[in-house]
Each structure stands twice: as structure tokens, then as C-alpha cells.
Design an enzyme around this catalytic site. Structure first.
Site, mmCIF file in Angstrom:
data_model
loop_
_atom_site.group_PDB
_atom_site.id
_atom_site.type_symbol
_atom_site.label_atom_id
_atom_site.label_comp_id
_atom_site.label_asym_id
_atom_site.label_seq_id
_atom_site.Cartn_x
_atom_site.Cartn_y
_atom_site.Cartn_z
ATOM 1 N N TRP A 75 -5.747 -12.792 -11.752
ATOM 2 C CA TRP A 75 -4.938 -11.986 -11.316
ATOM 3 C C TRP A 75 -4.699 -10.517 -11.585
ATOM 4 O O TRP A 75 -4.511 -9.588 -11.152
ATOM 5 C CB TRP A 75 -3.462 -12.239 -11.862
ATOM 6 C CG TRP A 75 -2.689 -13.578 -11.271
ATOM 7 C CD1 TRP A 75 -3.552 -14.627 -10.466
ATOM 8 C CD2 TRP A 75 -1.679 -14.211 -11.133
ATOM 9 N NE1 TRP A 75 -2.688 -15.566 -10.030
ATOM 10 C CE2 TRP A 75 -1.705 -15.342 -10.584
ATOM 11 C CE3 TRP A 75 -0.497 -13.807 -12.108
ATOM 12 C CZ2 TRP A 75 -0.619 -16.351 -10.599
ATOM 13 C CZ3 TRP A 75 0.723 -14.558 -11.912
ATOM 14 C CH2 TRP A 75 0.651 -15.827 -11.418
ATOM 15 N N HIS A 80 -16.179 -9.681 -17.608
ATOM 16 C CA HIS A 80 -15.720 -9.191 -15.987
ATOM 17 C C HIS A 80 -16.502 -7.818 -15.660
ATOM 18 O O HIS A 80 -16.368 -6.959 -16.857
ATOM 19 C CB HIS A 80 -14.349 -9.223 -15.742
ATOM 20 C CG HIS A 80 -14.135 -9.115 -14.364
ATOM 21 N ND1 HIS A 80 -14.140 -7.810 -13.694
ATOM 22 C CD2 HIS A 80 -13.866 -10.084 -13.389
ATOM 23 C CE1 HIS A 80 -13.604 -8.095 -12.261
ATOM 24 N NE2 HIS A 80 -13.496 -9.454 -12.246
ATOM 25 N N GLY A 114 -13.408 -6.638 -4.671
ATOM 26 C CA GLY A 114 -12.411 -5.854 -4.125
ATOM 27 C C GLY A 114 -12.772 -4.912 -2.719
ATOM 28 O O GLY A 114 -11.978 -4.016 -2.468
ATOM 29 N N GLY A 174 -10.069 -13.035 -6.678
ATOM 30 C CA GLY A 174 -9.133 -11.740 -7.029
ATOM 31 C C GLY A 174 -8.022 -11.668 -6.133
ATOM 32 O O GLY A 174 -7.025 -12.308 -6.212
ATOM 33 N N GLY A 175 -8.052 -10.592 -5.217
ATOM 34 C CA GLY A 175 -6.974 -10.145 -4.374
ATOM 35 C C GLY A 175 -6.203 -11.260 -3.512
ATOM 36 O O GLY A 175 -5.079 -11.561 -3.788
HETATM 37 P P1 13P Z 1 -11.557 -9.907 -5.253
HETATM 38 O O1 13P Z 1 -11.666 -11.309 -4.924
HETATM 39 O O2 13P Z 1 -10.369 -9.016 -5.020
HETATM 40 O O3 13P Z 1 -12.961 -9.184 -4.475
HETATM 41 O O4 13P Z 1 -11.925 -9.933 -6.755
HETATM 42 C C1 13P Z 1 -12.938 -10.697 -7.397
HETATM 43 C C2 13P Z 1 -12.912 -10.802 -8.782
HETATM 44 O O5 13P Z 1 -13.196 -9.666 -9.528
HETATM 45 C C3 13P Z 1 -12.709 -11.793 -9.394
HETATM 46 O O6 13P Z 1 -12.697 -11.876 -10.656
#
Ligand code: 13P
Length: 250
Positions: A12, A98, A173, A232-233
């Protein structure tokens, strides 16, 4: 190669207040119990929500993780959280290394120290590796990821306690996920390294992360060497995250 069900993990990041976070976790936890997709699911909310979400999902199949921990057990580290605090709040896993933290100056030696602290507190490290666009374009992606992997593992870690996420920085992202050939090649590389570094390296899960959505999850999750995804998103939207889990469990 995939002995275990895929792991569908949601990071998140710095998103979620109490009401929204609680609703998202509750909706996922209920859906998991009802639907029983053939995947394991993990969410990593911000630390402020860990205790409440962990308490509300205790005993159920939804796993809960944190996003970082300090390498020391306690002391004068204003603003930081120890692995034991996160375990005490109900986390079972912690994301480490990360790229959004490596970018702030965190190197692989520090990631290894954090992973050792996590293990000592009973948390399983989920360690992220991945090259930047410049590293890919200059032909040093494999070298970068190999070095990150070798230097981020604490001594003596068992493969069963470890999860690796390959997250190319340029795919995070951006809406631009790595193509299938790149993912398969990088996962094969990571698997070879793990087999070399750890006694039972083949049993370690290797996830892909970077712009995973319901539209591409199926294609990514069926690639050789991919044991799940770190999202992520799209993990912030219940329906999208469920759709990704369904792709993994199909
Ligand atoms: P996104 O799925 O938003 O590209 O982010 C990936 C991420 O950094 C998961 O740790």
C-alpha cells in the site's frame, strides 16, 4: 517449478487512513474466505494500520506485512520501528530494500542487517531487487540485480523464510511493466543465484512487481519462474486486487 500457490502481495506504500484501510482489508479478508482462490494473499498497509487490520483478520487466510523495519532492536532512533514492534502489531512479513527506500540511500548491506533483525523478531523478509532504466540501458541490469541479491541476504537465512521480489525500478508506478521475456530472464537469473547462495534456494518464492494490473496479471503469473506478484497501485482498489488474485488462482 511452482510447488506452492502463487503469492499475491499488495504494497500500500504511504496510502490509507483508518476507515478506508479497514474497509479494504475487511473486504479482501471476507472475499478470500468466501471465494478461496488458489493463491495466498498478503497486504502490507502502512504501520499505523497494522495493529487494527491484523486484529480484524486474525485467524483468517489474509496475511499481513509491514513495509520496512529498523536494523536495531530498540534505542534512540526517533521515528523508526523495530521488527519486534511490527511483529507485535501483527505483521508476519516485512518488505525490505524496496527501490523507494534504496533511492533514499539504503544500500544492500543495510537491507541485509534489517533482514537479520526481521528474522530475529520472527518476521519473514520480502526483499526487493531491481535495476534502474539507466542500468538496463547500459547493459548492467543482470549485474546490478545479482549484486543486490548477494549483498541483501543475511547470513544463514533459510530459503523458506525468504521471498524475493524482482521490481525493475522503471516499471514501478509507470504503467509500463517489463515484457514477458525480460521477466522470465531476470527470474531465471535470480533463481540461479538463489540456488547458488542458499541450501534450498529453489524453494524460495520469486515475485514480479511493477505496474501489475488485472489486464496483465494473467500473462505475468503464467511466465516460468514467477511465483506471484507484488502490486502497488492496483492493490489499493479492492476489485482490481481481487481480479489479480483470480488471475493467479485460475
Ligand atoms: P506499482 O504496482 O504501483 O507499479 O508498484 C509496484 C511496487 O512498487 C510494489 O512494491
Amino acid at each position: 517449478m511452482n510447488k506452492r500457490p502463487p503469492l499475491i502481495a499488495g504494497n500500500w506504500k504511504m496510502n490509507g487512513l483508518r476507515t478506508g484501510g479497514r474497509n479494504l482489508a475487511r473486504s479482501l479478508a471476507g472475499w478470500l474466505v468466501e471465494t478461496r482462490p488458489a493463491v495466498e494473499m498478503l497486504i502490507c498497509p502502512p504501520a499505523t494500520l497494522l495493529a487494527e487490520i491484523a486484529a480484524s483478520t486474525v485467524g483468517g487466510p489474509l496475511r499481513i506485512g509491514a513495509q520496512d523495519c529498523h536494523e536495531q532492536t530498540s534505542g534512540a532512533h526517533t521515528g523508526s520501528l523495530s521488527a519486534a514492534m511490527l511483529a507485535d502489531a501483527g505483521a508476519g512479513v516485512v518488505i525490505l530494500g524496496h527501490s523507494e527506500r534504496r533511492r533514499l540511500g539504503e544500500d544492500s548491506a543495510l537491507v541485509a542487517a534489517k533482514a537479520a533483525a526481521a528474522l530475529a523478531a520472527g518476521l519473514r523478509p520480502l526483499i526487493c531487487v531491481g535495476e534502474t532504466l539507466v542500468e538496463r540501458e547500459t547493459g548492467i541490469a543482470a549485474q546490478t540485480v545479482t549484486a543486490q541479491l548477494r549483498d541483501s541476504l543475511p547470513p544463514g537465512i533459510a530459503a523458506t523464510d525468504l521471498t524475493i521480489a524482482y521490481e525493475p525500478v522503471w516499471a514501478i508506478g509507470t504503467g509500463r511493466h517489463a515484457d514477458g521475456a525480460t521477466i522470465a530472464e531476470m527470474h531465471a537469473l535470480i533463481r540461479r543465484e538463489l540456488a547458488d547462495l542458499l541450501a534450498d534456494g529453489a524453494s524460495c518464492r520469486v515475485l514480479y512487481g511493477g505496474s501489475v494490473t488485472p489486464a496483465n496479471a494473467d500473462a505475468i503469473l503464467t511466465l516460468p519462474g514467477v511465483d506471484g506478484v507484488l502490486v502497488g497501485g492496483a492493490s489499493l482498489d479492492t476489485e482490481s486486487f481481487k481480479a489479480i488474485a483470480m488471475a493467479g488462482g485460475a
